[in-house]
Design a protein around this motif. Structure first.
Motif, PDB file in Angstrom:
ATOM      1  N   LEU A  34       6.722   5.518 -25.618  1.00 28.95           N
ATOM      2  CA  LEU A  34       5.808   6.589 -25.215  1.00 28.95           C
ATOM      3  C   LEU A  34       5.775   6.659 -23.694  1.00 28.95           C
ATOM      4  O   LEU A  34       5.746   5.623 -23.025  1.00 28.95           O
ATOM      5  N   LEU A  35       5.783   7.865 -23.155  1.00 31.02           N
ATOM      6  CA  LEU A  35       5.661   8.034 -21.712  1.00 31.02           C
ATOM      7  C   LEU A  35       4.506   8.981 -21.430  1.00 31.02           C
ATOM      8  O   LEU A  35       4.455  10.078 -21.981  1.00 31.02           O
ATOM      9  N   LEU A  36       3.571   8.529 -20.605  1.00 30.25           N
ATOM     10  CA  LEU A  36       2.440   9.378 -20.240  1.00 30.25           C
ATOM     11  C   LEU A  36       2.666   9.946 -18.844  1.00 30.25           C
ATOM     12  O   LEU A  36       2.848   9.203 -17.882  1.00 30.25           O
ATOM     13  N   GLN A  77      10.341  23.370  -8.669  1.00 35.42           N
ATOM     14  CA  GLN A  77      11.665  23.168  -9.271  1.00 35.42           C
ATOM     15  C   GLN A  77      12.077  21.711  -9.136  1.00 35.42           C
ATOM     16  O   GLN A  77      11.984  21.138  -8.042  1.00 35.42           O
ATOM     17  N   ARG A  78      12.523  21.132 -10.244  1.00 35.73           N
ATOM     18  CA  ARG A  78      12.939  19.723 -10.189  1.00 35.73           C
ATOM     19  C   ARG A  78      14.200  19.602  -9.336  1.00 35.73           C
ATOM     20  O   ARG A  78      15.160  20.329  -9.538  1.00 35.73           O
ATOM     21  N   PRO A  79      14.169  18.670  -8.358  1.00 37.27           N
ATOM     22  CA  PRO A  79      15.277  18.554  -7.412  1.00 37.27           C
ATOM     23  C   PRO A  79      16.554  18.013  -8.048  1.00 37.27           C
ATOM     24  O   PRO A  79      16.511  17.356  -9.092  1.00 37.27           O
ATOM     25  N   LYS A 135      17.571  14.459 -10.160  1.00 42.52           N
ATOM     26  CA  LYS A 135      16.569  14.023 -11.137  1.00 42.52           C
ATOM     27  C   LYS A 135      16.986  14.528 -12.500  1.00 42.52           C
ATOM     28  O   LYS A 135      17.729  15.503 -12.610  1.00 42.52           O
ATOM     29  N   GLN A 136      16.444  13.902 -13.544  1.00 48.25           N
ATOM     30  CA  GLN A 136      16.597  14.444 -14.889  1.00 48.25           C
ATOM     31  C   GLN A 136      16.052  15.869 -14.921  1.00 48.25           C
ATOM     32  O   GLN A 136      15.073  16.160 -14.240  1.00 48.25           O
ATOM     33  N   LEU A 137      16.666  16.732 -15.677  1.00 43.23           N
ATOM     34  CA  LEU A 137      16.183  18.119 -15.850  1.00 43.23           C
ATOM     35  C   LEU A 137      16.187  18.875 -14.518  1.00 43.23           C
ATOM     36  O   LEU A 137      15.379  19.780 -14.298  1.00 43.23           O
ATOM     37  N   ALA A 138      17.124  18.517 -13.621  1.00 43.77           N
ATOM     38  CA  ALA A 138      17.204  19.162 -12.310  1.00 43.77           C
ATOM     39  C   ALA A 138      17.333  20.671 -12.469  1.00 43.77           C
ATOM     40  O   ALA A 138      18.019  21.160 -13.366  1.00 43.77           O
ATOM     41  N   TRP A 175      11.932  24.447 -13.866  1.00 41.77           N
ATOM     42  CA  TRP A 175      10.638  24.671 -13.204  1.00 41.77           C
ATOM     43  C   TRP A 175       9.541  23.978 -14.000  1.00 41.77           C
ATOM     44  O   TRP A 175       9.447  24.157 -15.219  1.00 41.77           O
ATOM     45  N   GLU A 176       8.708  23.212 -13.321  1.00 40.10           N
ATOM     46  CA  GLU A 176       7.698  22.425 -14.033  1.00 40.10           C
ATOM     47  C   GLU A 176       6.341  22.545 -13.348  1.00 40.10           C
ATOM     48  O   GLU A 176       6.237  22.953 -12.190  1.00 40.10           O
ATOM     49  N   PHE A 177       5.310  22.166 -14.093  1.00 36.89           N
ATOM     50  CA  PHE A 177       4.006  21.983 -13.479  1.00 36.89           C
ATOM     51  C   PHE A 177       4.054  20.664 -12.724  1.00 36.89           C
ATOM     52  O   PHE A 177       4.542  19.656 -13.255  1.00 36.89           O
ATOM     53  N   ALA A 207       9.038  15.101 -28.158  1.00 37.94           N
ATOM     54  CA  ALA A 207       9.974  13.997 -28.381  1.00 37.94           C
ATOM     55  C   ALA A 207      11.297  14.292 -27.677  1.00 37.94           C
ATOM     56  O   ALA A 207      12.073  15.137 -28.130  1.00 37.94           O
ATOM     57  N   TYR A 208      11.513  13.671 -26.522  1.00 40.96           N
ATOM     58  CA  TYR A 208      12.836  13.678 -25.895  1.00 40.96           C
ATOM     59  C   TYR A 208      13.663  12.605 -26.594  1.00 40.96           C
ATOM     60  O   TYR A 208      13.122  11.789 -27.357  1.00 40.96           O
ATOM     61  N   GLU A 209      14.972  12.590 -26.302  1.00 43.66           N
ATOM     62  CA  GLU A 209      15.822  11.618 -26.991  1.00 43.66           C
ATOM     63  C   GLU A 209      15.437  10.177 -26.645  1.00 43.66           C
ATOM     64  O   GLU A 209      15.383   9.315 -27.502  1.00 43.66           O
ATOM     65  N   HIS A 217       9.080   9.556 -26.094  1.00 49.35           N
ATOM     66  CA  HIS A 217       8.153  10.613 -26.519  1.00 49.35           C
ATOM     67  C   HIS A 217       7.176  10.840 -25.377  1.00 49.35           C
ATOM     68  O   HIS A 217       6.481   9.926 -24.948  1.00 49.35           O
ATOM     69  N   LEU A 218       7.160  12.062 -24.882  1.00 55.65           N
ATOM     70  CA  LEU A 218       6.329  12.376 -23.715  1.00 55.65           C
ATOM     71  C   LEU A 218       4.972  12.916 -24.145  1.00 55.65           C
ATOM     72  O   LEU A 218       4.882  13.843 -24.949  1.00 55.65           O
ATOM     73  N   LEU A 219       3.929  12.324 -23.604  1.00 55.58           N
ATOM     74  CA  LEU A 219       2.571  12.847 -23.758  1.00 55.58           C
ATOM     75  C   LEU A 219       2.138  13.332 -22.383  1.00 55.58           C
ATOM     76  O   LEU A 219       2.251  12.585 -21.398  1.00 55.58           O
ATOM     77  N   MET A 220       1.677  14.573 -22.311  1.00 54.17           N
ATOM     78  CA  MET A 220       1.405  15.139 -20.986  1.00 54.17           C
ATOM     79  C   MET A 220       0.171  16.038 -20.997  1.00 54.17           C
ATOM     80  O   MET A 220       0.236  17.206 -21.358  1.00 54.17           O
ATOM     81  N   PRO A 221      -1.004  15.510 -20.602  1.00 53.26           N
ATOM     82  CA  PRO A 221      -2.168  16.366 -20.420  1.00 53.26           C
ATOM     83  C   PRO A 221      -1.961  17.292 -19.220  1.00 53.26           C
ATOM     84  O   PRO A 221      -1.367  16.893 -18.216  1.00 53.26           O
ATOM     85  N   MET A 277      11.920  26.112 -18.117  1.00 55.48           N
ATOM     86  CA  MET A 277      11.040  24.953 -17.957  1.00 55.48           C
ATOM     87  C   MET A 277      11.509  23.832 -18.891  1.00 55.48           C
ATOM     88  O   MET A 277      12.178  24.098 -19.893  1.00 55.48           O
ATOM     89  N   PRO A 278      11.132  22.580 -18.606  1.00 58.69           N
ATOM     90  CA  PRO A 278      11.446  21.494 -19.540  1.00 58.69           C
ATOM     91  C   PRO A 278      10.786  21.807 -20.894  1.00 58.69           C
ATOM     92  O   PRO A 278       9.731  22.457 -20.929  1.00 58.69           O
ATOM     93  N   PRO A 279      11.385  21.369 -21.984  1.00 62.82           N
ATOM     94  CA  PRO A 279      10.838  21.695 -23.298  1.00 62.82           C
ATOM     95  C   PRO A 279       9.384  21.242 -23.477  1.00 62.82           C
ATOM     96  O   PRO A 279       8.628  21.872 -24.210  1.00 62.82           O
ATOM     97  N   ALA A 280       8.988  20.193 -22.780  1.00 66.97           N
ATOM     98  CA  ALA A 280       7.606  19.717 -22.909  1.00 66.97           C
ATOM     99  C   ALA A 280       6.623  20.671 -22.236  1.00 66.97           C
ATOM    100  O   ALA A 280       5.464  20.762 -22.642  1.00 66.97           O
ATOM    101  N   ASP A 281       7.065  21.370 -21.194  1.00 64.63           N
ATOM    102  CA  ASP A 281       6.155  22.224 -20.423  1.00 64.63           C
ATOM    103  C   ASP A 281       5.942  23.585 -21.075  1.00 64.63           C
ATOM    104  O   ASP A 281       4.870  24.189 -20.921  1.00 64.63           O
TER     105      ASP A 281
HETATM  106  O1  C5P Z   1       8.923  13.640 -12.928  1.00 66.44           O
HETATM  107  P1  C5P Z   1       9.480  12.410 -13.597  1.00 66.44           P
HETATM  108  O2  C5P Z   1      10.982  12.391 -13.566  1.00 66.44           O
HETATM  109  O3  C5P Z   1       8.849  11.157 -13.149  1.00 66.44           O
HETATM  110  O4  C5P Z   1       9.053  12.579 -15.141  1.00 66.44           O
HETATM  111  C1  C5P Z   1       9.555  11.735 -16.136  1.00 66.44           C
HETATM  112  C2  C5P Z   1      10.087  12.556 -17.295  1.00 66.44           C
HETATM  113  O5  C5P Z   1       9.024  13.328 -17.885  1.00 66.44           O
HETATM  114  C3  C5P Z   1      11.126  13.599 -16.885  1.00 66.44           C
HETATM  115  O6  C5P Z   1      12.413  13.072 -16.909  1.00 66.44           O
HETATM  116  C4  C5P Z   1      10.953  14.672 -17.930  1.00 66.44           C
HETATM  117  O7  C5P Z   1      11.703  14.338 -19.072  1.00 66.44           O
HETATM  118  C5  C5P Z   1       9.491  14.599 -18.279  1.00 66.44           C
HETATM  119  N1  C5P Z   1       8.677  15.637 -17.637  1.00 66.44           N
HETATM  120  C6  C5P Z   1       8.509  16.881 -18.256  1.00 66.44           C
HETATM  121  N2  C5P Z   1       7.728  17.836 -17.663  1.00 66.44           N
HETATM  122  C7  C5P Z   1       7.114  17.583 -16.472  1.00 66.44           C
HETATM  123  C8  C5P Z   1       7.262  16.338 -15.831  1.00 66.44           C
HETATM  124  C9  C5P Z   1       8.046  15.389 -16.440  1.00 66.44           C
HETATM  125  O8  C5P Z   1       9.057  17.117 -19.332  1.00 66.44           O
HETATM  126  N3  C5P Z   1       6.327  18.528 -15.930  1.00 66.44           N
END
Ligand code: C5P
Length: 133
Positions: free
Chosen positions: A3-5, A22-24, A27-30, A33-35, A76-78, A81-85, A117-121
Motif C-alpha cells: 500500500l502506498l499513501l 506536469q510530472r517531470p 519520474k514515473q508517469l513523466a 498532469w497531476e494534482f 491498483a498500480y502494478e 496499491h495507491l491510496l490518495m486523499p 492524468m495518472p489513472p489514480a487522479d
Molecule cells: O510523486 P511520487 O513519484 O512520489 O508518487 C509516487 C507514485 O504515486 C507515483 O509513481 C504515481 O504512481 C503515484 N501518484 C499518482 N498521482 C499523483 C501522485 C502520485 O498516481 N498525483
C-alpha cells in the motif's frame, strides 16, 4: 500488495480554477498532469505531508485549517496499491513558483478531462466538478 499513501491538493484560485502540475522527465508517469502532493515520510501525518510537499514543490505556505478533505482515490498500480486523499485548498501564502521545473496550469474543473492524468487522479475530477462547476 504493497500500500502506498500519497496526499494531493486541489489548489483553487479566486477564479475557481484548479492547479495541476506536469510530472517531470525521469519520474514515473513523466509528462502526465497531476494534482500536486506526494508521499508521507515515516510517522508524518497526512496534512503535514501535504503542507511540506506544497512548500517543496510550489514554494507556498499552507496552514492546516485551510485543507478541506474532499475525496479519496484508490487505484491498483502494478507495483503497489495507491491510496490518495484529495484536499481542497483555497488559501495559502506566497506565490506559486514551481521549484522543480514542473510545468503548471490553472484550469477549470470541467476542463481537467482534456489533460492526460495518472489513472489514480482521473476519478478525482468528478467530485471537483461537483464542487466547482
Ligand atoms: O510523486 P511520487 O513519484 O512520489 O508518487 C509516487 C507514485 O504515486 C507515483 O509513481 C504515481 O504512481 C503515484 N501518484 C499518482 N498521482 C499523483 C501522485 C502520485 O498516481 N498525483
Amino acid at each position: 500488495m504493497k500500500l502506498l499513501l500519497v496526499v494531493a491538493a486541489a489548489l483553487v484560485d479566486a477564479d475557481n480554477r484548479v492547479l495541476i502540475a506536469q510530472r517531470p522527465e525521469g519520474k514515473q508517469l513523466a509528462g502526465l498532469w497531476e494534482f500536486p502532493g506526494g508521499k508521507l515520510d515515516p510517522g508524518e501525518r497526512p496534512e503535514d505531508a501535504l503542507i511540506r510537499e506544497l512548500n517543496e514543490e510550489l514554494g507556498i505556505t499552507v496552514k492546516a485549517p485551510c485543507l478541506a478533505p474532499l475525496t479519496f482515490a484508490s487505484h491498483a498500480y502494478e507495483e503497489f496499491h495507491l491510496l490518495m486523499p484529495l484536499y481542497v485548498c483555497r488559501r495559502w501564502e506566497g506565490f506559486v513558483a514551481p521549484a522543480e521545473g514542473q510545468a503548471i496550469r490553472w484550469t477549470r474543473a470541467r476542463d481537467l478531462r482534456n489533460f492526460d492524468m495518472p489513472p489514480a487522479d482521473a476519478p478525482l475530477i468528478a467530485p471537483l466538478i461537483d464542487l466547482l462547476g
